[in-house]
Design an enzyme around this catalytic site. Structure first.
Site, PDB file in Angstrom:
ATOM      1  N   HIS A 138      92.261  93.340 -43.110  1.00  0.00           N
ATOM      2  CA  HIS A 138      93.037  92.042 -43.677  1.00  0.00           C
ATOM      3  C   HIS A 138      93.767  91.126 -42.653  1.00  0.00           C
ATOM      4  O   HIS A 138      94.304  90.560 -42.852  1.00  0.00           O
ATOM      5  CB  HIS A 138      94.156  92.347 -44.730  1.00  0.00           C
ATOM      6  CG  HIS A 138      93.820  92.947 -45.932  1.00  0.00           C
ATOM      7  ND1 HIS A 138      94.356  93.517 -47.091  1.00  0.00           N
ATOM      8  CD2 HIS A 138      92.362  93.049 -46.547  1.00  0.00           C
ATOM      9  CE1 HIS A 138      93.724  93.945 -48.046  1.00  0.00           C
ATOM     10  NE2 HIS A 138      92.469  93.669 -47.779  1.00  0.00           N
TER      11      HIS A 138
ATOM     12  N   HIS B 185      81.926  96.293 -48.206  1.00  0.00           N
ATOM     13  CA  HIS B 185      81.611  96.593 -49.828  1.00  0.00           C
ATOM     14  C   HIS B 185      80.313  97.247 -49.690  1.00  0.00           C
ATOM     15  O   HIS B 185      80.048  97.911 -50.624  1.00  0.00           O
ATOM     16  CB  HIS B 185      81.751  95.414 -50.427  1.00  0.00           C
ATOM     17  CG  HIS B 185      83.227  94.795 -50.663  1.00  0.00           C
ATOM     18  ND1 HIS B 185      83.580  94.333 -51.891  1.00  0.00           N
ATOM     19  CD2 HIS B 185      84.319  94.994 -50.003  1.00  0.00           C
ATOM     20  CE1 HIS B 185      84.866  94.005 -52.121  1.00  0.00           C
ATOM     21  NE2 HIS B 185      85.369  94.479 -50.786  1.00  0.00           N
TER      22      HIS B 185
END
Length: 741
Positions: free
Chosen positions: A269, A108
């Site tokens: 993920h 992020h």
């Protein structure tokens, strides 16, 4: 060099921060109102003043590269590895390992990068500051940085927050069994929030699309406060097909193609879980920017249950993608492709997906006696239903080694995209291979020219018959393609002779090709006759030609100056130049050359400030360069706008003298849109024509103050010296070797 960024409006930037600061009433009694409050249309120069060296507590003489090179990076990695598996009671680690948490932090931090203006990214560690530290998509990452504080405290100035966060993401991946592609340091920290336009919305999660449904430029995230896309689907609509379109657009604007996008999502993920134990609206408090001082910069306090561990609430989505969330496996792709998925909701009420034949097979993150079903986001299912993404996913599933390499390279690109060319990388873990997105340059296999050679080459250039203004325009076009936001562009490489730069309208392609042909003839003639191993690159010759023309113009003004010149630039090849990647650098406006496309939504003056900020210029530097380039007749398209002198080609302060002359009255032209006419107040005779960019140096109170300095009777020599200084700065913006030497 510090990054400088401009927002569409400082008012909009302040509004985003203010809406998070619930503890302080906007414009409280006694607080000063900024001029933007009263006159929001005034030209904002703050982007040229942010990240001033005075804000850096390490001081103006601090050399981060030197400090980093003293770092024992293996010791730092060892400390990171120890932190990964040392769970803290105040924020317990899922599965006893902070690795997935730190991967999200690094992702992020880097994922705000966008190609259109080069803003965002890991450099500067802006995740520490508003608004990013309080974005919904960054919920609870304040804890990740606090977990790293003991390491940052230990190594202090030798490693920046920007480098530490990316390195921690790498170490986290490696500790869980994944081989990364490498690591380059060099991200200097910022000390204040950037002014960045993140969208027109006045509340988080508002749509960043325009009235036609298109994602607004230069934005990459689809909704305010997100890094990429809404995991529940566009605006929370669980439509995988629509989500795939959002993914492709958002990741594409962050420089990722379909394969890189699929690799990043599937790789990321593979690890960790989502957190949605209960409704965020009912349980979670203010973000860090809106929390009380006693929270000490932490936010999102959770009043439900223990507020942490099994009760953690972040996105509102809940669950893991695999049964082994702290090791690298192929389970994400296997699970995605081999299960039939049905829409369901998390305990917090968020849209997510579970296998049609769901079984409780996923270990609980904190209680070994519990198991849960697998889950997927809508954006995960999108990768299965979209034909292009699905084909890549199936190929990666069948060829795990190909997937591993693709993820490693995509992760490296994600975390290094805004660091600039490889010449800026620091440390022993920098990959030896050159990657096309790094804008690679060849290594010079010859000796550099010396002072006598430089003097002779300048003589040949000035005697070539190429108009001096064309030499200046070519040098400026080459060097001013640089942008300090992601350190791309610049004169090194002489890419102005290659596609796509050689066809950019702002560069006057027809005139440019003639100048380049003349300089290439001089280059080949010089290099062909050398027996001492010395050669000159076209990149150096382009800059030298502009500098020689500036010196000649200064002599015409009565000043004998020498423009500093440092050889060492090389010539890139077309194969080393990604045309699509460089296309986003094309200026649609350049106030320094009085160029402006009417399709722009922002004003010419605003875009001039934006361009100046990308060139790392101060207000005086921007001012003197505009005035000087007008005097040197360096406008694009041979425009006469703003050439407020009767002796073009002379490096004089005439632009400022005549702009501030009260005998001239300015009015909008009745025949040419965007043009102003300066007429004699008494006779009405037309004296000059100008653009809004020209006139703003007289209308903006702050710019006029600087313009008055250069228009003064005692400023002739100062003007010349200051112009040469600013010119040289721009010519050397991409000479990272000079800054390190």
């Amino acid at each position: 060099m510090q990054k400088k960024r401009i927002g569409k409006s400082v008012v909009a930037a302040l509004a985003i921060i203010a809406m998070s600061a619930g503890t302080v009433a906007a414009w409280a009694d006694g607080a000063p109102r900024t001029n933007d409050f009263w006159w929001p249309e005034r030209l904002d120069l703050s982007p040229l003043r942010q990240h001033d060296v005075e804000s850096n507590p390490y001081g103006k003489d601090f050399d981060y590269a030197q400090a980093f090179n003293k770092l024992d990076i293996e010791a730092v990695k060892k400390d990171i590895r120890a932190t990964l598996t040392t769970s803290q009671d105040w924020w317990p680690a899922d599965y006893g390992n902070y690795g997935p948490f730190f991967i999200r932090m690094a992702w992020h931090g880097a994922g705000t990068y966008r190609t259109y203006d080069g803003r965002g990214g890991a450099g500067g560690a802006q995740q520490r500051f508003e608004p990013l530290n309080s974005w919904p998509d960054n919920a609870n990452l304040d804890k990740a940085r606090r977990l790293l504080w003991p390491i940052k405290k230990k190594y202090g100035q030798n490693i920046s927050w920007g480098d530490l966060m990316v390195l921690t993401g790498n170490v986290a991946l490696e500790s869980m069994g994944f081989q990364t592609f490498g690591f380059g340091g060099g991200r200097e920290d910022d000390w204040q929030s950037d002014l960045v336009y993140w969208g027109a919305g006045t509340k988080f999660m508002s749509d960043n699309r325009d009235k036609n449904g298109k994602l607004e430029k230069p934005l990459a995230a689809t909704q305010m406060g997100l890094i990429y896309v809404n995991p529940e689907g566009p605006n929370g609509n669980p439509d995988p097909v629509a989500a795939a379109k959002d993914i492709r657009e958002a990741f594409g604007r962050m420089a990722m193609n379909d394969e890189e996008t699929l690799a990043l999502i599937a790789g990321g993920h593979t690890f960790g879980k989502a957190h949605g134990a209960a409704s965020p609206d009912k349980c979670v408090g203010a973000a860090p920017a809106g929390a009380g001082v006693e929270a000490q910069g932490l936010g999102w306090a959770n009043k439900c249950g223990t507020g942490k561990g099994a009760d953690t609430i972040t996105s509102g989505l809940e669950g893991a993608w695999s049964v082994d969330p702290v090791h690298f496996t192929m389970q994400y792709l296997d699970n995605l492709l081999e299960h039939d998925w049905v829409l369901t909701k998390s305990p917090a009420g968020a849209h997510q997906w579970m296998p049609k034949d769901a079984q409780d097979i996923v270990p609980d993150a904190h209680d070994p006696s519990k198991r849960h079903p697998l889950m997927m986001f809508t954006t995960d299912i999108a990768l299965k239903v979209d034909p292009a993404y699905s084909a890549i996913a199936k190929r990666f599933q069948a060829h795990p080694e190909e997937f591993k390499l693709a993820f490693a390279k995509a992760w490296f690109k994600l975390t290094h995209r805004d660091l600039g060319p490889k010449a800026r990388y620091l440390g022993k873990d920098v990959p030896k291979v050159d990657l096309i997105w790094q804008d690679p340059l060849p290594v010079a296999g010859y000796q550099m020219i010396g002072d006598a050679d430089i003097a002779e080459l300048k003589r040949r250039i000035l005697a070539s018959g190429v108009p001096k203004s064309e030499l200046i325009k070519t040098a400026w076009a080459s060097a001013a393609s640089f942008r300090a936001t992601d350190y791309r562009g610049g004169a090194n490489g002489a890419r102005i002779r290659l596609a796509p730069e050689n066809a950019w309208a702002v560069n006057d392609p027809a005139s440019l090709s003639k100048v380049l042909k003349s300089l290439e003839d001089i280059q080949s003639g010089f290099n062909r006759n050398r027996t001492d191993g010395k050669q000159v690159s076209l990149a150096d010759l382009i800059v030298l030609g502009g500098s020689a023309a500036v010196e000649d113009a200064a002599r015409k003004a009565g000043y004998d100056v020498k423009v500093p010149f440092s050889p060492g630039r090389v010539d890139a090849t077309q194969a080393q130049t990604d045309v699509a990647s460089f296309a986003v650098l094309e200026p649609t406006s350049d106030g320094f050359r009085n160029y402006y496309r009417k399709s722009n939504e922002r004003s010419p003056a605003e875009l001039m400030v934006d361009r100046a900020s990308k060139l790392d210029l101060s207000v005086p530097e921007m001012t003197v360069l505009v005035g000087g380039l007008r005097a040197l007749d360096a406008n694009a398209g041979h425009s006469r706008l703003g050439v407020l002198t009767n002796r073009p080609g002379t490096l004089s302060n005439d632009f400022f003298v005549n702009l501030l002359d009260m005998s001239t009255q300015w009015t909008k032209s009745s025949s040419a849109d965007g043009t102003y006419e300066g007429r004699d107040r008494k006779t009405g005779a037309l004296k000059w024509t100008a653009s809004p960019v020209d006139l703003v140096f007289g209308s903006s109170s702050e710019l006029r103050a600087v313009a008055e300095v250069y228009a003064s009777d005692d400023a002739h020599e100062k003007f010349v010296r200051d112009f040469v200084h600013a010119w040289t700065k721009v010519m050397n913006l991409d000479r990272f070797d000079l800054k390190r030497s």
